[in-house]
Write a protein that holds these residues in place. Structure first.
Motif, short mmCIF file in Angstrom:
data_model
loop_
_atom_site.label_atom_id
_atom_site.label_comp_id
_atom_site.label_asym_id
_atom_site.label_seq_id
_atom_site.Cartn_x
_atom_site.Cartn_y
_atom_site.Cartn_z
N ASP A 85 33.60 -12.15 -22.36
CA ASP A 85 33.82 -10.67 -22.82
C ASP A 85 32.52 -10.44 -23.57
O ASP A 85 32.43 -9.23 -24.40
CB ASP A 85 34.91 -10.60 -23.78
N LEU A 86 31.32 -11.48 -23.72
CA LEU A 86 30.44 -11.02 -24.42
C LEU A 86 29.40 -10.57 -23.79
O LEU A 86 28.10 -10.01 -24.43
CB LEU A 86 30.07 -12.03 -25.66
N THR A 87 29.14 -10.88 -22.48
CA THR A 87 27.96 -10.64 -21.57
C THR A 87 27.70 -9.12 -21.79
O THR A 87 26.68 -8.76 -21.89
CB THR A 87 28.00 -11.15 -20.14
N GLU A 88 28.82 -8.37 -21.16
CA GLU A 88 28.52 -6.73 -20.84
C GLU A 88 28.09 -6.30 -22.40
O GLU A 88 27.22 -5.29 -22.15
CB GLU A 88 30.00 -6.46 -20.17
N PRO A 89 28.86 -6.42 -23.45
CA PRO A 89 28.36 -5.47 -24.35
C PRO A 89 27.17 -6.17 -25.21
O PRO A 89 26.38 -5.05 -25.54
CB PRO A 89 29.47 -5.60 -25.52
N SER A 90 26.70 -7.30 -24.94
CA SER A 90 25.48 -7.76 -25.56
C SER A 90 24.21 -7.22 -24.87
O SER A 90 23.12 -7.13 -25.28
CB SER A 90 25.23 -9.15 -25.82
N GLY A 91 24.41 -7.02 -23.46
CA GLY A 91 23.44 -6.51 -22.49
C GLY A 91 22.26 -7.44 -22.00
O GLY A 91 21.18 -7.00 -21.94
N VAL A 92 22.71 -8.65 -22.21
CA VAL A 92 21.80 -9.89 -21.93
C VAL A 92 22.58 -10.60 -20.93
O VAL A 92 24.13 -10.59 -20.67
CB VAL A 92 21.25 -10.38 -23.00
N SER A 93 22.02 -11.49 -20.16
CA SER A 93 22.37 -12.36 -19.11
C SER A 93 23.36 -13.41 -19.69
O SER A 93 23.28 -13.91 -20.65
CB SER A 93 21.49 -13.15 -18.29
N GLN A 94 24.23 -14.02 -18.94
CA GLN A 94 25.29 -14.89 -19.42
C GLN A 94 24.43 -16.23 -19.63
O GLN A 94 24.98 -16.67 -20.91
CB GLN A 94 26.24 -15.47 -18.00
N PRO A 95 23.36 -16.73 -19.27
CA PRO A 95 22.79 -17.80 -19.65
C PRO A 95 22.07 -17.71 -21.31
O PRO A 95 21.94 -18.40 -22.23
CB PRO A 95 21.91 -18.32 -18.69
#
Lengths: 116, 116
Positions: A63-73
Motif C-alpha cells: 500500500d506504500l508504492t502508489e502514495p509515495s510515487g516511487v517504484s516498489q524497489p
C-alpha cells in the motif's frame, strides 16, 4: 551475539542525548548524525508519515508504492534504511511485509533537539 | 524583498508540520529533508551543541576551532550551513563573527518528530 551487544551499546550511548545541555562527544555526534541522515530524505519522510498516519501505525508495503510515487524497489530500499535506523519495524505475514512505526526512533530525535 | 517573501512562505508551509499526524506533502517533505540534512553531520552537531552549551547560547567563531577539532575554514563552512538552515544566527563584532542558537530551528524539528 556480538551484533546484539553492539546495538545495545550504541543505544545506551545516545539515549537521552541532548544537543543543548552539553557539547556532544564525537561518538554520540557520529551516531546521531547517522540516525538523522536516515530521516533526511524527502521520500523517507513521506513513507514514514504515511505509515505513522495509517491505522495502528502500520502499513503493508503493497500500500506504500502508489502514495509515495516511487517504484516498489525504491520503496523497499527506503523502508530498509528507516528500519535499520530504528524508525520502523518489519514483520512478514503471508506474501507481504508490514512496517510499523517504532516511536522510540522519533523519541530519540525529540530528545536530541529538546530545549531546556 | 523577493527573498524575504520566499523565506516567510517556506516557514509558513512547514511550521508545526508533524510526521505522525497525516502524510507529508511532497513540498513539506522536500523542505524538512533539507533542514534535517543540515543537522545530519557529526561536525555540525558538535558545533551546534558547543554553541548551545556556551554562556548566552552564543560563541565566537574564534572559540570553536579548537574544541571542534577541524580547521577554521571547515568550521566557517559548517556554521554557514547551520545558519542558512535557521539553527544559528550570525552577528559581527569587531574582527570576529559570533554565532547564537536560534531555538526556532530546533523547535521545528521537535514539532516534526513529536508523537501525539
Amino acid at each position: 551475539m556480538a551484533t546484539a551487544l553492539e546495538i545495545t551499546d550504541v543505544s545506551a550511548a545516545t539515549c537521552g542525548t541532548s544537543l543543548v545541555r552539553e557539547p556532544l562527544s564525537t561518538a554520540d555526534a557520529e551516531q546521531l548524525a547517522a540516525t538523522l541522515k536516515a530521516l533526511a530524505d524527502p521520500t523517507r519522510l513521506r513513507l514514514l508519515s504515511i505509515v505513522a498516519a495509517s491505522e495502528g501505525q502500520e502499513a503493508c508495503v503493497c500500500d506504500l508504492t502508489e502514495p509515495s510515487g516511487v517504484s516498489q524497489p525504491t520503496v523497499s530500499h527506503h523502508l530498509k534504511v528507516l528500519t535499520d535506523a530504528g524508525f520502523l519495524s518489519r514483520s512478514k505475514r503471508g506474501t507481504w511485509a508490514y512496517y510499523r512505526l517504532e516511536p522510540a526512533g522519533l523519541e530519540r530525535v525529540a530528545q536530541l533537539v529538546a530545549l531546556p
